[in-house]
Design a protein around this motif. Structure first.
Motif: not given
Length: 171
Positions: A120-123, A139-141, A146-152
């Motif tokens: 999911t990170f890559y996509r 997403e879980f990495y 770890a679960w992370v919430e990400v803003w790109v």
């Protein structure tokens, strides 16, 4: 750069100059060797670059304030250039991602985090870059457990990534 190709043209640099009223200005000096009536005079141009110098100083101060801010937040933050290379990581990003800034700056994110390719990170990173819009996801990495919430956030320079470790909140 063009000036360097013209024979006899020199750029002497920036100087501080005091005006009659006591004000200090910054002056760019350019000189050119000439020949006039078989004598070697030098023509000198001076132009006031005070506003440019002031703008540069304001930009340096803003950059320093932003770096201080990003270095002090507890959430992870990093930037990537258009070739996916790390250009900045704050201390929280180092801690959460378990990397050292000096080891990853200039490295491609997908080479540093090979396990993220195809995830999911890559996509989502690629989607943010392609669509030129902010993408948010959780997403879980697995490699970091770890679960992370990400803003790109996409920009002309690449991507800015802000993220939180939300593992404890999900337990």
């Amino acid at each position: 750069k063009v000036a360097a190709k013209i024979e006899g043209l020199e750029h002497s640099g920036m100087w501080r100059h005091q005006l009659k009223d006591g004000r200090i200005i910054h002056v760019g000096i350019t000189s050119h060797d000439l020949e006039f009536q078989r004598r070697p005079p030098k023509m000198v141009w001076a132009h006031d670059v005070t506003e440019l110098k002031q703008s540069e100083e304001k930009a340096r101060q803003l950059a320093k304030r932003l770096e201080t801010t990003f270095n002090s937040i507890t959430e992870g933050f990093y930037t990537l250039d258009q070739e996916w290379r790390f250009t900045y990581l704050n201390p929280a990003a180092e801690r959460i991602l378990q990397v050292k800034r000096d080891a990853v700056l200039g490295q491609v994110v997908w080479e540093v985090f090979k396990d993220a390719v195809g995830t999911t990170f890559y996509r989502e990173y690629h989607r943010a870059a392609a669509e030129k819009r902010t993408i948010t996801f959780q997403e879980f990495y697995a490699p970091l457990q770890a679960w992370v919430e990400v803003w790109v956030y996409p920009s002309d320079e690449g991507l800015a990534v802000y993220f939180l470790d939300i593992t404890k909140a999900r337990d």
